[in-house]
Design an enzyme around this catalytic site. Structure first.
Site, PDB file in Angstrom:
ATOM      1  N   ASN A   7      -8.701  15.181  -0.435  1.00 12.19           N
ATOM      2  CA  ASN A   7      -8.403  14.609  -1.752  1.00 12.19           C
ATOM      3  C   ASN A   7      -8.960  13.203  -1.942  1.00 12.19           C
ATOM      4  O   ASN A   7      -9.251  12.807  -3.074  1.00 12.19           O
ATOM      5  CB  ASN A   7      -6.882  14.588  -1.942  1.00 12.19           C
TER       6      ASN A   7
ATOM      7  N   ARG B 159      -0.723   8.052  -3.070  1.00 11.12           N
ATOM      8  CA  ARG B 159      -0.465   7.835  -4.497  1.00 11.12           C
ATOM      9  C   ARG B 159      -1.273   8.830  -5.324  1.00 11.12           C
ATOM     10  O   ARG B 159      -2.070   9.597  -4.803  1.00 11.12           O
ATOM     11  CB  ARG B 159      -0.828   6.398  -4.879  1.00 11.12           C
ATOM     12  N   GLY B 160      -1.067   8.792  -6.625  1.00 13.61           N
ATOM     13  CA  GLY B 160      -1.850   9.624  -7.535  1.00 13.61           C
ATOM     14  C   GLY B 160      -1.709  11.108  -7.279  1.00 13.61           C
ATOM     15  O   GLY B 160      -0.637  11.609  -6.940  1.00 13.61           O
TER      16      GLY B 160
ATOM     17  N   TYR C 152     -20.789   9.568  -8.406  1.00 10.53           N
ATOM     18  CA  TYR C 152     -19.543  10.332  -8.368  1.00 10.53           C
ATOM     19  C   TYR C 152     -19.797  11.793  -8.719  1.00 10.53           C
ATOM     20  O   TYR C 152     -19.370  12.709  -7.997  1.00 10.53           O
ATOM     21  CB  TYR C 152     -18.524   9.735  -9.343  1.00 10.53           C
TER      22      TYR C 152
ATOM     23  N   PRO D 271     -10.262  18.767 -11.394  1.00 12.44           N
ATOM     24  CA  PRO D 271      -9.514  18.264 -12.555  1.00 12.44           C
ATOM     25  C   PRO D 271     -10.410  17.577 -13.584  1.00 12.44           C
ATOM     26  O   PRO D 271     -11.465  17.025 -13.258  1.00 12.44           O
ATOM     27  CB  PRO D 271      -8.540  17.245 -11.939  1.00 12.44           C
ATOM     28  N   GLY D 272      -9.940  17.618 -14.829  1.00 12.66           N
ATOM     29  CA  GLY D 272     -10.502  16.745 -15.839  1.00 12.66           C
ATOM     30  C   GLY D 272      -9.910  15.362 -15.641  1.00 12.66           C
ATOM     31  O   GLY D 272      -9.327  15.070 -14.592  1.00 12.66           O
ATOM     32  N   VAL D 273     -10.033  14.498 -16.623  1.00 13.50           N
ATOM     33  CA  VAL D 273      -9.509  13.136 -16.494  1.00 13.50           C
ATOM     34  C   VAL D 273      -7.997  13.209 -16.299  1.00 13.50           C
ATOM     35  O   VAL D 273      -7.268  13.736 -17.141  1.00 13.50           O
ATOM     36  CB  VAL D 273      -9.844  12.290 -17.735  1.00 13.50           C
TER      37      VAL D 273
ATOM     38  N   ASP E 114      -9.199   5.807   7.096  1.00 14.17           N
ATOM     39  CA  ASP E 114     -10.254   5.460   6.155  1.00 14.17           C
ATOM     40  C   ASP E 114     -11.328   6.530   6.297  1.00 14.17           C
ATOM     41  O   ASP E 114     -11.979   6.627   7.348  1.00 14.17           O
ATOM     42  CB  ASP E 114     -10.827   4.079   6.484  1.00 14.17           C
ATOM     43  N   VAL E 115     -11.505   7.362   5.271  1.00 14.39           N
ATOM     44  CA  VAL E 115     -12.430   8.497   5.389  1.00 14.39           C
ATOM     45  C   VAL E 115     -13.886   8.076   5.482  1.00 14.39           C
ATOM     46  O   VAL E 115     -14.760   8.916   5.714  1.00 14.39           O
ATOM     47  CB  VAL E 115     -12.238   9.493   4.227  1.00 14.39           C
TER      48      VAL E 115
END
Length: 277
Positions: free
Chosen positions: A117, A48-49, A183, A213-215, A90-91
Site C-alpha cells: 500500500n 494512516r489513510g 506516479y 482507487p480514484g481520488v 521505509d520501503v
C-alpha cells in the site's frame, strides 16, 4: 465552508460551469463476519489513510495484522487503537527487507497475505516540473519497494493446499490511463506486475490482485475526510473515502473471491472507462 474550499469551488464553477453544491458520501459496509479469520496480513503504509482503514477492517474480520511504515510514533498509536502489530519500515530501503520480513513473520507466526500500500505522489502537474529526485523517490517507493518486498515475502511464504496466499497491490486509476508523470507510470507498471505474478504464482496457490482507487481522502491527495468532498471532474462529483476502498480490499483477501486473480478493480464508479461520447 473553509476559504480554500470556497475558492476551489469557485474555480470549479469557472472551469466546468458547475454550481456550488453540498456533496456527502453514503458509505455502506458489510457486517463483520470473520471472513478473514486465521489470515496473517502485512500492510505497508499502514499507519494512516487507506492503509489504516484496511488494517482496521481486516482486524474486524478476524485477521492478525501487522502495519508497517516510516513513522514509528504514528504506527504505535494506530496499532494500539485498532489492536494490531507494527514494525518500522521505509520501503525505499530495500537492503532492510530481509530483516523486516523475518521479524514480521516471527511476530505474526507466519504470514500469508501482503498488502503493498505504501505510495507517494509529488503532484508535479506536467513533465516540465519533474526533477530527477522526484522521479526516483516515486519509482523507489511505488514500484521498486513493492517489487522487492514481494520478492522477500515469496521467499518466506510456504504455500499449502488448504489455504490461499494473497498479494494485494494498491494501484490507482492513474495506472489505467496514459501518463507522463512518475506516479502514473509507477501505477501502470504495478498493474502489469499484478497480472504477470497472477499467472506465475497461481500454481502455488497464491492469488495476486489490485485495487485502483480514484481520488481518495488522504494526506497524499491533500483531501480531508471532514472537508469538502466535491470534485466536478469525478464520476459522481465527489472524492472517495478510505473505508470504501478497504471494503473492496477485504473482499479480495477473503476466500469469497477465489475466482479472482490478476484483477485490477478500479474504484472510481466508472470514471476511467473509455466510452464513446
Amino acid at each position: 465552508m473553509a476559504l480554500k474550499d470556497y475558492l476551489r469551488r469557485t474555480a470549479e464553477f469557472i472551469i466546468h460551469g458547475v454550481p456550488v453544491k453540498h456533496i456527502t458520501a453514503k458509505v455502506t459496509c458489510t457486517q463483520p463476519s470473520e471472513q478473514l479469520a486465521g489470515k496473517r496480513i502485512i500492510i505497508t503504509g499502514g499507519g494512516r489513510g487507506l492503509g489504516l482503514a484496511m488494517a482496521k477492517r481486516f482486524v474486524a474480520e478476524g485477521a492478525k495484522v501487522l502495519i508497517a511504515g516510516r513513522n514509528e510514533a504514528t504506527l504505535k498509536e494506530s496499532a494500539q487503537a485498532i489492536g494490531c502489530l507494527y514494525l518500522k519500515l521505509d520501503v525505499r530501503q530495500v537492503e532492510t527487507f530481509d530483516a523486516f520480513m523475518q521479524q514480521a513473520f516471527d511476530m505474526l507466526g507466519g504470514a500469508d497475505c501482503l498488502v503493498n500500500n505504501a505510495g507517494v505522489s509529488h503532484h508535479e502537474g506536467d513533465i516540465s516540473r519533474v526533477t530527477v529526485e522526484d522521479f526516483d523517490t516515486q519509482i523507489n517507493t511505488n514500484l521498486r519497494g513493492a517489487y522487492f518486498l514481494t520478492q522477500k515475502f515469496l521467499a518466506r511464504y510456504v504455500p499449502t493446499a488448504e489455504k490461499n496466499g494473497h498479494i494485494l497491490f494498491i494501484s490507482s486509476e492513474r495506472g489505467m490511463m496514459a501518463d507522463d508523470l512518475p506516479y502514473g507510470l509507477t501505477k501502470a507498471a504495478v498493474n502489469s506486475l499484478v497480472q504477470a505474478l497472477a499467472v506465475t504464482l497461481v500454481g502455488k496457490n497464491i492469488r495476486v490482485n489490485a485495487v485502483a482507487p480514484g481520488v481518495t481522502t488522504s494526506d497524499m491527495t491533500r483531501v480531508k475526510a471532514d472537508g469538502d468532498l466535491f470534485r466536478a471532474s469525478q464520476a459522481t462529483e465527489r472524492v472517495y473515502l478510505p473505508e470504501e476502498v478497504a471494503e473492496t480490499a477485504c473482499f479480495l483477501l477473503s476466500e469469497a473471491s477465489n475466482v479472482l486473480n490478476g484483477q485490477i478493480l478500479v474504484c472510481n464508479e466508472g470514471k476511467s472507462i473509455n466510452f464513446r461520447r
